[in-house]
Design an enzyme around this catalytic site. Structure first.
Site, PDB file in Angstrom:
ATOM      1  N   ASP A 314       0.844  -1.202   0.000  1.00  0.00           N
ATOM      2  CA  ASP A 314       0.000   0.000   0.000  1.00  0.00           C
ATOM      3  C   ASP A 314       0.868   1.237   0.000  1.00  0.00           C
ATOM      4  O   ASP A 314       1.258   1.724   1.046  1.00  0.00           O
ATOM      5  CB  ASP A 314      -0.923  -0.029   1.225  1.00  0.00           C
ATOM      6  CG  ASP A 314      -1.938   1.087   1.207  1.00  0.00           C
ATOM      7  OD1 ASP A 314      -2.102   1.713   0.157  1.00  0.00           O
ATOM      8  OD2 ASP A 314      -2.578   1.329   2.247  1.00  0.00           O
ATOM      9  N   GLU A 348      -2.828  10.112  -0.645  1.00  0.00           N
ATOM     10  CA  GLU A 348      -4.076   9.351  -0.593  1.00  0.00           C
ATOM     11  C   GLU A 348      -4.445   9.031   0.851  1.00  0.00           C
ATOM     12  O   GLU A 348      -5.606   9.056   1.231  1.00  0.00           O
ATOM     13  CB  GLU A 348      -3.922   8.041  -1.386  1.00  0.00           C
ATOM     14  CG  GLU A 348      -5.218   7.252  -1.539  1.00  0.00           C
ATOM     15  CD  GLU A 348      -5.485   6.252  -0.412  1.00  0.00           C
ATOM     16  OE1 GLU A 348      -6.605   5.748  -0.331  1.00  0.00           O
ATOM     17  OE2 GLU A 348      -4.580   5.995   0.404  1.00  0.00           O
ATOM     18  N   GLU A 349      -3.429   8.740   1.660  1.00  0.00           N
ATOM     19  CA  GLU A 349      -3.699   8.184   2.981  1.00  0.00           C
ATOM     20  C   GLU A 349      -4.372   9.134   3.953  1.00  0.00           C
ATOM     21  O   GLU A 349      -5.208   8.724   4.742  1.00  0.00           O
ATOM     22  CB  GLU A 349      -2.406   7.646   3.617  1.00  0.00           C
ATOM     23  CG  GLU A 349      -1.761   6.486   2.864  1.00  0.00           C
ATOM     24  CD  GLU A 349      -2.587   5.206   2.897  1.00  0.00           C
ATOM     25  OE1 GLU A 349      -3.698   5.214   3.431  1.00  0.00           O
ATOM     26  OE2 GLU A 349      -2.106   4.194   2.364  1.00  0.00           O
ATOM     27  N   ASP A 375      -4.609   0.008  -6.244  1.00  0.00           N
ATOM     28  CA  ASP A 375      -4.391   0.337  -4.827  1.00  0.00           C
ATOM     29  C   ASP A 375      -5.015  -0.728  -3.927  1.00  0.00           C
ATOM     30  O   ASP A 375      -5.678  -0.416  -2.946  1.00  0.00           O
ATOM     31  CB  ASP A 375      -4.966   1.731  -4.515  1.00  0.00           C
ATOM     32  CG  ASP A 375      -4.669   2.162  -3.083  1.00  0.00           C
ATOM     33  OD1 ASP A 375      -3.738   1.595  -2.466  1.00  0.00           O
ATOM     34  OD2 ASP A 375      -5.360   3.049  -2.578  1.00  0.00           O
ATOM     35  N   HIS A 445      -1.136  -0.759   6.479  1.00  0.00           N
ATOM     36  CA  HIS A 445      -0.864   0.331   7.434  1.00  0.00           C
ATOM     37  C   HIS A 445      -0.084  -0.128   8.670  1.00  0.00           C
ATOM     38  O   HIS A 445      -0.294   0.409   9.756  1.00  0.00           O
ATOM     39  CB  HIS A 445      -2.174   0.975   7.918  1.00  0.00           C
ATOM     40  CG  HIS A 445      -2.986   1.613   6.833  1.00  0.00           C
ATOM     41  ND1 HIS A 445      -4.227   2.172   7.053  1.00  0.00           N
ATOM     42  CD2 HIS A 445      -2.738   1.797   5.512  1.00  0.00           C
ATOM     43  CE1 HIS A 445      -4.699   2.661   5.925  1.00  0.00           C
ATOM     44  NE2 HIS A 445      -3.824   2.435   4.962  1.00  0.00           N
TER      45      HIS A 445
HETATM   46 ZN   LIG Z   1      -3.543   2.662  -0.544  1.00  0.00          ZN
END
Ligand SMILES: [Zn+2]
Length: 490
Positions: A314, A348-349, A375, A445
């Site tokens: 990611d 994006e996060e 993604d 994450h």
């Molecule tokens: Zn992502």
């Protein structure tokens, strides 16, 4: 000796028979398992030939994984960080080195939140066990605790409804949100969707009933001691309280202690903070169309990641697949009639600023005909989720057979990606690469998201899928009437 020879001959005959049998089996196996391309001669189906070349060249080259090792060496790339800046520079140089055209940066201001050096939590004054350290990490955007930390009794809830019903007990407490992702869901993304409001809205809900901090079970079905971060939110009218996630093992432990004892107290210390917005950029390069360069297929992924692990799945995987797709066109001398543009989005996060900035920028005379995003991790591709009107959907779905050899030919309605969602709001058809999703949240994450969790072949297959779809749409176009419905009069 004779006996031995005879035995040897027998063995040889037996071996030969086994060999013949296994060879026949192998040929039989090959016949029924090799990808079956449509039977018409290749010359009559140039897209079939090109798709085949794209796939085999991608698999043969190993370049996607090579790019991913370079990118992940930079480390995690949270917006505003030094590593994010290095990643922008790496991507720009890589696009230039690979011979992309119109390589440039489009600056964008991004949020700049930093994790502090101290993240600690302990169960304290547990009657039976004494002090027990628990693994936590601050949620992105969280405020810090006071220097001395927050020490308070904990109440455990499974839902916001339960918390509201127990609001009399919540004042002055640390609120522990412990609703696991539902393992019975076939799609882990659906399970995530059913649990993630605890992370995104938990601190608001906790503060509303007088909670002093929020502790949230990590968004994963895997049992380990690695907390998973992610975005959280505050509301202007509600006090901001510190928020952290707790590993699944820690969550089970805390829950068991609460069940056993009336009163469990936790001490939490976080030193994160939000700095002024920082300048960063989307990184863009393209292969200009040979006949209709103003019609553009956007192929995107996000360059930023959370500040844990290496952002390998990611979304390092998506970024290198985008690079690899255009590299394959260059390598194979393929220049489609319409432009294929690689866009590596920033932020994006925790803000989507890059996706929004790209969509808002005026690009005079240009028609975006499709935006594709990768993604969902570098896992085996399954196909594409397509968000478009039914005519456009059918037009895209007609190319599914080109992806059959790699089992990525499922095209279904609904999909896209966070970065390209702003383009979707403007009416641009969207396609999101869909992959085998079962391992994604093991890594998402967290410190688990490192390059050793990415399989080279699966990564390359995803790159090939993106390359094939973007190539064929850029070559053949999409129906102009359908398109004008999408992009309106703009
Ligand atoms: Zn992502």
């Amino acid at each position: 000796m004779i006996g031995q020879t005879s035995s040897c001959n027998n063995t040889r005959t037996a071996n030969m028979n086994t060999f013949r049998r296994s060879t026949t089996c192998f040929l039989f196996f090959l016949l029924f398992t090799l990808p079956l391309y449509p039977q018409a001669p290749d010359s009559a189906q140039p897209n079939v030939v090109k798709a085949k070349k794209i796939i085999t060249t991608g698999l043969g080259s190993g370049r996607a994984y090579e790019f991913l090792s370079e990118l992940t060496k930079i480390g995690p790339r949270l917006s505003g960080s030094q590593q994010a800046a290095l990643a922008v520079e790496w991507a720009r140089r890589k696009m230039e080195e690979l011979g992309f055209e119109n390589v440039h940066l489009e600056p964008v201001m991004v949020p700049h939140w930093v994790r502090g050096p101290v993240e600690e939590a302990s169960v304290v004054n547990s009657r039976t066990s004494g002090d027990i350290p628990i693994e936590v990490c601050a949620l992105g955007g969280s405020i810090a605790t006071p220097d001395e930390g927050i020490t308070a009794p904990v109440i455990e809830v499974k839902s916001f409804e339960e918390l509201r019903a127990r609001k009399g007990e919540a004042i002055g407490k640390i609120i522990f949100f412990n609703r696991p992702m539902d393992r019975s869901k076939i799609s882990p993304f659906e399970a995530y969707g059913g649990a993630v409001n605890q992370r995104s809205e938990g601190p608001i809900e906790a503060a509303q009933v007088g909670g002093v901090a929020a502790l949230i079970r990590s968004m994963t079905t895997r049992m380990d001691d690695v907390p998973h971060t992610g975005s959280t939110h505050y509301a202007d009218s509600i006090p901001k309280i510190p928020a952290a996630t707790i590993s699944t093992v820690g969550a089970e432990l805390l829950s068991a202690l609460i069940a056993r004892e009336n009163r469990v107290t936790v001490r939490l210390k976080l030193t994160c903070r939000t700095l002024p917005d920082a300048e960063s950029a989307n990184v863009i390069g393209e292969l200009t169309g040979s006949e209709k360069p103003q019609e553009v297929v956007v192929v995107g992924a996000h360059l930023d990641s959370w500040d844990k692990g290496q952002g390998a799945h990611d979304d390092g995987a998506g970024c290198v697949q985008v690079l690899e797709a255009l590299r394959l066109f260059k390598d194979l001398g393929l220049r489609p009639k319409r432009t294929v543009r690689a866009v590596l989005f920033m932020n994006e996060e925790n803000g989507l600023r890059g996706g929004k900035a790209y969509a808002e920028k005026e690009r005079r005379g240009e028609k975006p005909i499709l935006a594709i995003e990768s993604d969902a991790g570098g896992f085996s591709p399954r196909g594409f989720g397509v968000e478009a009107d039914s005519n456009t959907f059918e037009e895209i779905a007609q190319w599914a057979d080109l992806l059959k050899p790699i089992d990525a030919d499922r095209i279904w309605k609904g999909g896209g990606g966070a970065d390209i969602s702003a383009l979707g709001k403007k009416g641009v058809p969207l396609a999101g690469l869909s992959v085998d999703p079962q391992r994604y949240f093991d890594y998402h994450h967290s410190d688990n998201d490192t390059i050793d969790k990415v399989n080279e072949r699966e990564l390359e297959l995803g790159a090939a899928a993106i390359a094939v779809l973007s190539y064929v749409v850029a070559e053949e176009g999409l129906d102009v009437d359908g398109l004008s419905k999408h992009i309106g009069t703009k």
